[in-house]
Design a protein around this motif. Structure first.
Motif, PDB file in Angstrom:
ATOM      1  N   ALA A  24       0.841  -1.203   0.000  1.00 21.79           N
ATOM      2  CA  ALA A  24       0.000   0.000   0.000  1.00 21.79           C
ATOM      3  C   ALA A  24       0.877   1.254   0.000  1.00 21.79           C
ATOM      4  CB  ALA A  24      -0.939   0.001   1.205  1.00 21.79           C
ATOM      5  N   ALA A  25       1.943   1.229   0.787  1.00 22.71           N
ATOM      6  CA  ALA A  25       2.859   2.378   0.833  1.00 22.71           C
ATOM      7  C   ALA A  25       3.572   2.570  -0.504  1.00 22.71           C
ATOM      8  CB  ALA A  25       3.874   2.183   1.961  1.00 22.71           C
ATOM      9  N   VAL A  75       3.393   5.863  -2.848  1.00 25.27           N
ATOM     10  CA  VAL A  75       4.614   6.551  -3.292  1.00 25.27           C
ATOM     11  C   VAL A  75       4.707   6.545  -4.817  1.00 25.27           C
ATOM     12  CG1 VAL A  75       7.147   6.401  -3.286  1.00 25.27           C
ATOM     13  CG2 VAL A  75       5.879   6.172  -1.150  1.00 25.27           C
ATOM     14  N   GLY A  76       4.263   5.454  -5.444  1.00 27.42           N
ATOM     15  CA  GLY A  76       4.287   5.356  -6.909  1.00 27.42           C
ATOM     16  C   GLY A  76       3.438   6.418  -7.590  1.00 27.42           C
ATOM     17  N   ILE A  77       2.422   6.894  -6.887  1.00 26.56           N
ATOM     18  CA  ILE A  77       1.598   7.976  -7.422  1.00 26.56           C
ATOM     19  C   ILE A  77       2.172   9.325  -7.014  1.00 26.56           C
ATOM     20  CG2 ILE A  77      -0.700   9.000  -7.495  1.00 26.56           C
ATOM     21  CD1 ILE A  77      -1.802   6.324  -6.615  1.00 26.56           C
ATOM     22  N   SER A  78       2.619   9.412  -5.794  1.00 26.35           N
ATOM     23  CA  SER A  78       3.049  10.701  -5.231  1.00 26.35           C
ATOM     24  C   SER A  78       4.313  11.259  -5.867  1.00 26.35           C
ATOM     25  CB  SER A  78       3.270  10.563  -3.721  1.00 26.35           C
ATOM     26  OG  SER A  78       2.072  10.195  -3.087  1.00 26.35           O
ATOM     27  N   HIS A 124       0.979   7.980 -13.902  1.00 29.00           N
ATOM     28  CA  HIS A 124       1.643   7.604 -12.643  1.00 29.00           C
ATOM     29  C   HIS A 124       1.905   6.101 -12.638  1.00 29.00           C
ATOM     30  CE1 HIS A 124      -2.058   5.752 -11.096  1.00 29.00           C
ATOM     31  NE2 HIS A 124      -2.682   6.760 -11.694  1.00 29.00           N
ATOM     32  N   PHE A 125       2.595   5.617 -11.599  1.00 27.85           N
ATOM     33  CA  PHE A 125       2.910   4.195 -11.477  1.00 27.85           C
ATOM     34  C   PHE A 125       2.049   3.473 -10.449  1.00 27.85           C
ATOM     35  CE2 PHE A 125       7.051   5.656 -13.210  1.00 27.85           C
ATOM     36  CZ  PHE A 125       7.057   4.863 -14.353  1.00 27.85           C
ATOM     37  N   GLY A 126       1.051   4.112  -9.907  1.00 30.00           N
ATOM     38  CA  GLY A 126       0.215   3.495  -8.882  1.00 30.00           C
ATOM     39  C   GLY A 126      -0.483   2.229  -9.348  1.00 30.00           C
ATOM     40  N   ILE A 162      -6.138   0.807  -0.330  1.00 30.65           N
ATOM     41  CA  ILE A 162      -5.545   1.718   0.655  1.00 30.65           C
ATOM     42  C   ILE A 162      -4.596   2.694  -0.028  1.00 30.65           C
ATOM     43  CG2 ILE A 162      -3.959   1.877   2.617  1.00 30.65           C
ATOM     44  CD1 ILE A 162      -5.197  -0.798   3.615  1.00 30.65           C
ATOM     45  N   GLY A 163      -3.678   2.174  -0.844  1.00 32.91           N
ATOM     46  CA  GLY A 163      -2.685   3.032  -1.487  1.00 32.91           C
ATOM     47  C   GLY A 163      -3.293   4.065  -2.422  1.00 32.91           C
ATOM     48  N   LEU A 164      -4.187   3.614  -3.306  1.00 31.83           N
ATOM     49  CA  LEU A 164      -4.812   4.526  -4.268  1.00 31.83           C
ATOM     50  C   LEU A 164      -5.830   5.441  -3.583  1.00 31.83           C
ATOM     51  CD1 LEU A 164      -5.323   1.952  -7.167  1.00 31.83           C
ATOM     52  CD2 LEU A 164      -3.665   3.819  -7.127  1.00 31.83           C
ATOM     53  N   GLY A 165      -6.636   4.866  -2.680  1.00 32.80           N
ATOM     54  CA  GLY A 165      -7.654   5.659  -1.977  1.00 32.80           C
ATOM     55  C   GLY A 165      -7.041   6.709  -1.066  1.00 32.80           C
TER      56      GLY A 165
END
Length: 184
Positions: free
Chosen positions: A16-17, A21-24, A40-42, A64-67
């Motif tokens: 999830a982290a 980070v892949g999006i951020s 992005h890489f999310g 969790i990660g995307l939301g």
């Protein structure tokens, strides 16, 4: 047994982290009439999470990660759509991965089939999300459908990147990390 459950929980949080980070860290915004789409890489990391963790934990990591990204970055009003998209993506990836009966190398084409299906479902769910977002803004259905279609370049680019990169990353992980720490 408890160690295996703890290990899976830790890997779910880690994935999830990584998705967050892949999006951020890497975003390229594209102009669109609906939403604020960006490259992005999310999604790529969400697919890899499902391949590594399986449907339940992989879907949880993706949601969790995307939301969480959406909630913390100005997309809170439509984060529920992202969470549903992540769940659908995880279900399709898990289903296709199971149906192709993937075994380690040399079955690279099976991983490409999985990543192709992930990219295809992402384009479809992005279009549907765009229609809903546009209608939430008060647009009529036929206009919302056109706006959502015109807003698809970012989803298409993300899908192409996912198609190309997922099998390569998964094979690299399979030969290294997953060989030592298999959590499925």
């Amino acid at each position: 047994m408890k160690n295996k459950a703890l290990q899976k929980t830790i890997f779910t949080g880690l994935c999830a982290a990584i998705i967050f980070v892949g999006i951020s860290l890497f975003r390229i915004y594209l102009p669109a009439p609906t939403g604020r789409p960006f490259i992005h890489f999310g999604n790529t990391f969400a697919v890899i999470s499902v391949l590594i963790l399986g449907f339940r934990a992989g879907a949880l990591a993706a949601m969790i990660g995307l939301g969480l990204f959406d909630i913390l970055n100005g997309y809170a009003a439509t984060s529920w759509l992202t969470i549903i998209e992540a769940l659908i993506l995880a279900a399709v990836v898990a289903f296709v991965f199971q149906k192709v009966h993937y075994k380690a190398h040399p079955h690279l084409y099976k991983l490409y089939l999985v990543s192709f299906s992930a990219g295809l479902i992402k384009i479809v769910t992005s279009w549907l999300t765009g229609v809903i977002e546009s209608m939430m803004a008060g647009t009529q259905l036929h206009v919302a459908m056109i706006n959502a279609f015109v807003s698809l370049p970012a989803a298409t680019i993300n899908s192409i990147v996912t198609f190309i990169i997922v099998p390569l990353i998964y094979i690299a992980l399979e030969k290294t990390l997953l060989k030592r720490i298999w959590i499925n």
